[in-house]
Design a protein around this motif. Structure first.
Motif, PDB file in Angstrom:
ATOM      1  N   ASP A  71      25.493  58.534  -7.898  1.00 55.64           N
ATOM      2  CA  ASP A  71      25.660  57.651  -8.775  1.00 55.64           C
ATOM      3  C   ASP A  71      26.371  58.533 -10.154  1.00 55.64           C
ATOM      4  N   SER A 124      27.909  57.859 -12.912  1.00 53.51           N
ATOM      5  CA  SER A 124      27.864  57.308 -14.244  1.00 53.51           C
ATOM      6  C   SER A 124      27.923  58.536 -15.172  1.00 53.51           C
ATOM      7  N   GLY A 127      32.663  58.462 -13.737  1.00 48.73           N
ATOM      8  CA  GLY A 127      31.869  57.159 -13.459  1.00 48.73           C
ATOM      9  C   GLY A 127      32.093  56.487 -12.372  1.00 48.73           C
ATOM     10  N   HIS A 174      31.370  56.016  -8.180  1.00 47.52           N
ATOM     11  CA  HIS A 174      30.039  56.394  -7.645  1.00 47.52           C
ATOM     12  C   HIS A 174      30.715  56.611  -6.067  1.00 47.52           C
ATOM     13  N   TYR A 223      35.238  47.443  -5.000  1.00 44.07           N
ATOM     14  CA  TYR A 223      35.087  47.230  -6.235  1.00 44.07           C
ATOM     15  C   TYR A 223      34.398  45.910  -6.658  1.00 44.07           C
ATOM     16  N   ARG A 263      24.362  47.305 -14.354  1.00 41.76           N
ATOM     17  CA  ARG A 263      25.946  47.300 -15.459  1.00 41.76           C
ATOM     18  C   ARG A 263      26.385  48.611 -14.959  1.00 41.76           C
ATOM     19  N   GLY A 264      25.875  49.722 -14.382  1.00 43.35           N
ATOM     20  CA  GLY A 264      26.924  50.825 -14.331  1.00 43.35           C
ATOM     21  C   GLY A 264      27.446  50.717 -12.890  1.00 43.35           C
ATOM     22  N   MET A 265      27.125  49.689 -12.217  1.00 46.91           N
ATOM     23  CA  MET A 265      27.723  49.396 -10.628  1.00 46.91           C
ATOM     24  C   MET A 265      28.483  48.222 -10.829  1.00 46.91           C
ATOM     25  N   THR A 290      31.665  45.754 -13.059  1.00 45.41           N
ATOM     26  CA  THR A 290      32.827  45.594 -14.087  1.00 45.41           C
ATOM     27  C   THR A 290      32.279  43.970 -14.376  1.00 45.41           C
ATOM     28  N   ARG A 340      41.814  51.162  -8.823  1.00 50.43           N
ATOM     29  CA  ARG A 340      41.550  50.494 -10.170  1.00 50.43           C
ATOM     30  C   ARG A 340      42.933  50.021 -10.558  1.00 50.43           C
ATOM     31  N   ASP A 400      33.390  51.540 -13.865  1.00 47.89           N
ATOM     32  CA  ASP A 400      32.207  50.814 -13.389  1.00 47.89           C
ATOM     33  C   ASP A 400      32.559  49.772 -12.249  1.00 47.89           C
ATOM     34  N   GLY A 401      31.835  49.668 -11.244  1.00 42.55           N
ATOM     35  CA  GLY A 401      31.872  48.964 -10.139  1.00 42.55           C
ATOM     36  C   GLY A 401      32.812  49.475  -9.124  1.00 42.55           C
TER      37      GLY A 401
END
Length: 264
Positions: A6, A8, A57, A59, A115, A128-130, A132, A200, A238-239
């Motif tokens: 993770d 994060s 951030g 994963h 994503y 929420r950390g995984m 968007t 991204r 995130d995501g």
């Protein structure tokens, strides 16, 4: 060795200091954590090489690393011993011996990312950390059709950060899909390699199509223009999950990181 993490709480995968130097305060990285754990198990400093770096951030479902270790440790000992010295957000999934010619980065033939976007009116409370969050309804079919313009070998200059250190921007994007399961929109992409922020930036551009702010053929036009300023914004980390690399079967790695032979 396969590593799950993770991201994060980390400043990305890549170690920010040279081997043996003090860690920079407040800039923990996954590589630092893994090398410290491996070094404890090995009884000496152990440096690792990874299949692909991830940003702060982001994963990892199965990052693959290689390292040189003493033969006195069996694969199970490496796996369990390393995990016992890692923070709760990181674990070693498996460990297998490989030949001297194996290289975690250069032996890989492909790399895969996922994503996930929570597409509903209300922000997430769980996971929420995984994820968007996007409150506006996304046209997933339009996003998927637009993304197909990226398949193939192209110059992806329009989708890399200005800080990217790759010597050139040509990459072979082998597959990309955009699907929906209830409120979750998922983008999956596979390529021989990726540029810094490439996934991204692609997602950020596809979101403009999904919201109806750009037509479907706009993504192909941005790709052809090779101008980062014309593409969409960089989507949040995130995501984003690095699903892992893929290697030829002869490397002898677990099935989830091995290229599958085509059906006869």
């Amino acid at each position: 060795m396969g590593i799950e993490y993770d991201g994060s709480a980390f400043s990305g995968w890549q170690r920010l200091t040279r081997p043996g130097e003090e860690d920079r305060r407040g800039e923990a990285t996954v590589q630092q954590a893994v090398e410290q754990a491996l070094s404890f198990v090995a009884g000496r400093r152990t440096d690792v090489v990874c299949a692909g770096r991830t940003d702060a951030g982001v994963h990892g479902a199965c990052q693959v690393i290689h390292f040189d270790g003493p033969a006195a440790r069996d694969p199970r000992g490496w796996t369990l011993g390393t995990t016992s010295r890692l923070p709760a957000s990181v674990c070693a999934l498996w460990c297998v011996p490989v030949g001297d010619d194996f290289h975690a980065r250069f032996s890989a033939r492909a790399r895969r990312y996922r994503y996930r976007i929570l597409n509903r009116n209300v922000r997430p409370a769980l996971g929420r950390g995984m994820l968007t969050w996007e409150r506006r309804r996304l046209d997933v079919a339009a996003m998927h059709r637009a993304a197909q313009a990226l398949v193939g070998e192209h110059d992806f200059s329009a989708f890399r950060t200005v800080h990217c250190q790759a010597p050139h921007a040509r990459r072979d994007l082998q597959a990309i899909s955009v699907t929906r399961q209830d409120d979750v929109v998922e983008v999956q992409v596979q390529a021989n390699a990726f540029l810094h922020h490439m996934v991204r930036n692609i997602v950020g551009s596809l979101l403009l199509v999904g919201r109806g702010e750009q037509p479907e053929d706009w993504v192909g036009q941005v790709l052809a223009g090779r101008d980062r300023t014309r593409a969409g914004p960089t989507a949040p980390p995130d995501g984003l999950v690095f699903l892992g690399p893929l290697y030829p079967a002869e490397c002898g790695l677990p099935a989830n990181v091995t290229l599958q032979s085509p059906a006869p």
